[in-house]
Design a protein around this motif. Sequence first.
Motif, PDB file in Angstrom:
ATOM      1  N   UNK B 188       0.862  -1.164   0.000  1.00 34.19           N
ATOM      2  CA  UNK B 188       0.000   0.000   0.000  1.00 34.19           C
ATOM      3  C   UNK B 188       0.903   1.220   0.000  1.00 34.19           C
ATOM      4  N   UNK B 189       0.379   2.308  -0.477  1.00 32.15           N
ATOM      5  CA  UNK B 189       1.204   3.501  -0.631  1.00 32.15           C
ATOM      6  C   UNK B 189       0.821   4.520   0.423  1.00 32.15           C
ATOM      7  N   UNK B 190       1.819   5.014   1.108  1.00 33.68           N
ATOM      8  CA  UNK B 190       1.541   6.007   2.137  1.00 33.68           C
ATOM      9  C   UNK B 190       2.750   6.897   2.312  1.00 33.68           C
ATOM     10  N   UNK B 191       2.509   8.105   2.756  1.00 33.85           N
ATOM     11  CA  UNK B 191       3.607   9.051   2.954  1.00 33.85           C
ATOM     12  C   UNK B 191       4.244   8.872   4.326  1.00 33.85           C
ATOM     13  N   UNK B 250      -2.981   9.942  10.841  1.00 42.06           N
ATOM     14  CA  UNK B 250      -4.101   9.454  10.040  1.00 42.06           C
ATOM     15  C   UNK B 250      -3.738   8.214   9.240  1.00 42.06           C
ATOM     16  N   UNK B 251      -2.558   8.270   8.602  1.00 41.44           N
ATOM     17  CA  UNK B 251      -2.169   7.140   7.749  1.00 41.44           C
ATOM     18  C   UNK B 251      -1.960   5.877   8.573  1.00 41.44           C
ATOM     19  N   UNK B 255      -4.055   2.549   7.913  1.00 45.39           N
ATOM     20  CA  UNK B 255      -3.401   1.274   7.622  1.00 45.39           C
ATOM     21  C   UNK B 255      -3.809   0.219   8.645  1.00 45.39           C
TER      22      UNK B 255
END
Lengths: 368, 337, 81
Positions: B188-191, B250-251, B255
């Motif tokens: 998954x893509x996250x900052x 938040x991320x 997740x």
Amino acid sequence: MVKYLSEFRDPDLAAGILRRLAKVSTRPVSFMEVCGTHTVSISKNGLRQAVPENIRLLSGPGCPVCVTANADIDKMIAIAAQPDVILTTFGDMIKVPGSYSSLAKEKATGSDIRIVYSTRDAVKLAQENPDKRVVFYGVGFETTTPTVAMSILDAQQKNVSNYSVLSVHKVVPPAMKALLDLGEVTLDGFICPGHVSVVIGTRPYEFIPRDYGIPCVVTGFEPLDILEGILMLVEQVERGEAKVENAYKRLVTTEGNEIAMETIHKVFEPGDADWRGIGVIPGSGLNIREEFADFDAARLFAEVEVPPVKEHKGCRCGEVLRGVIYPYDCGLFGKACVPEHPIGPCMVSGEGSCAAYYRYDEKPRTGA
Amino acid sequence: MADDRVLLAHGSGGKVSHRLIDEVFMKVFTDPILNRQDDAAVVPGGEKLAFTTDSYVVKPIFFPGGDIGKLAVCGTVNDLSMSGAVPKYISAAFVIEEGFAFAELYRVVESMAAAAEEAGVAIVTGDTKVVERGSADQIFINTAGVGIMRPDVDIAASNLRPGDAVIISGSIGDHGVAVMSTREGLSFRTAIESDCAPLNALIAAVIDSGAEVHALRDPTRGGLASTLNEFAAQSGVVVAIDEKHVLIADQVAGACEMLGLDPYQVANEGKVVAVVAAADAEKTVAAMRTSPYGREARIVGAIAEAPDGKPRVTLKTTVGTTRILDMLVGEQLPRIC
Amino acid sequence: MCLGVPGKVITVKDDWIAEVDISGVVIDVGLQFTPEAKVGDYVLVHTGYAMHVMDEAEAMETLKLLEEMGAAAELPDGQIS
């Protein structure tokens, strides 16, 4: 802040519903949730203790990992040990013991077992490993089943011939009927599973108020959803009504997701399924149709020898799953049986009743 | 370096090994004590010392916000700091799989050097072994560290007293989610980036503030839940946390919702949980906030007596109820149920 | 079993795949069961598939109802609807 989640965790609104519950609820009632995600959410949010004392929340056979019979786990372990097999499954299944072993132990001794997040990943793995046989261990209820059916359709369309599924899938309403027919627990209402209902809709529960006079409310998994569901059940009881109500309208309709249902029926046909603690329930399982025999691990690995089933002594998971006893009432709970050394599956699975009660619940209530 | 991959020969102890040591480790870890290349580093002493060791086997070795090298230095620096010591000397031992690219080894080693420089510690001794392909996964690092104890501190997990305040230096779960986001099969893509950081300056600021510090621990594997349960058990108290004060990005929350994980059980690599006398709580928070790694420090709970003699961690949930916060059992696996 | 989490569709790609944002976490999600989903919609994600498009009006309605319930419970006895 996860939108559509955080709003449904508001403490002021929760306090309001709890006050309302305390006012309208006049008699002792027992409600059963039949979804493991509800069990976990109720425990994790401390709701079992927060509701008025006359409301008892029982946990039913809602954890698909827990209701998977030892025989089905043993079979999977035997398949995983076959040459050139990569066994794929969701993380939930890994630690659950069968008669003699678990997938985690088999992995450590050499079986190629991989955790996937989606069935799409399992099909992809089959494409990337054409010389291996990739088997997906399909466990779950109606929420998950369409995604497994879709993986078979997908594999067929893409000519992925080394992908197959061992289906141990189960459907929820027949299990609710079986529980009621056993007559071991007196229930005043069912908290119906929210995400199963996203797929099947609210209609399949209608036999419960009609034939058994028991109220049903479909609800979501956030604390406010669950409290609202409980309140709606209490109000039905207080009014002397029994019907199916929907407290999860943002995601659940009367008909459910018709595409998902069609996908299930295209690939699977109803069959009998063996539920741990309950036994074989007619029509509660899903077998892969003849048309998709090439993707059916039950057929492909029919010759694989499976050792005779052995049940664990003293474990009362069966009674826990039927809601006959609270986890606390089992003599092994929290003593011989803890998450570090689980004896039964209800203590292993993250959403097993025993594990959820053990991990999160502040004070025990006994005597279901 | 003439070669571009680590070969078994690099671990043989011969000339090729020396080349590896000279051209990689000695070049990057330029320290006068290490330069002596003795079997053990001889360091000035005569004081009370803290000594620790840890092995690092993270997968993947490069992840958003850090890598195995930074982790290996920060982890040991932090372990020393948590005992109230000033970290001074570190060892670095490598187990390298044959075929490992030198370019990656340089990245790891340079990252260690940067972390050591920031933390003000010297890498003074080391070891390298190369194993056959398949016998290790790319690179494993062990670091041991020595620190000099600060006088007049008594920091231990068994020191908690009812009334004490529980303080966390920032958000939780960042490291675990950053690493998971790059794992095969879970992409998954996250900052979100790992919080991996050396905390010695932050801890020094807390102790220098004069706050009465009872316990310090970095909530690494097992997350905040494990650290708080260790505190509760070792002091025989109840640790009561208020969820609304616990910062979760938040991320990280997203997740964890998606994968069915509990952010309280997800690893951190640059956070500290401090338990201090209630009167010194604000002072501690202010001290933490002087460090770039403690800008979001906050009070999250308090210590209470265990009325029934049963130590435990309780969590006041955002919805206003109370539940038990238990330790992670076994491996943290994503679940769909 | 049935962990589901709401996420926002940010792009719709080929082969029934959409990118969905769950509070800053982006994953690929299958749209086979929700062909009507479009960019900007919130969907319920379960094991990498969208199982339903969120009905925003119903979500707001539920919250409003919950607020009213709580407010009603604060009134003195006898005034509950």
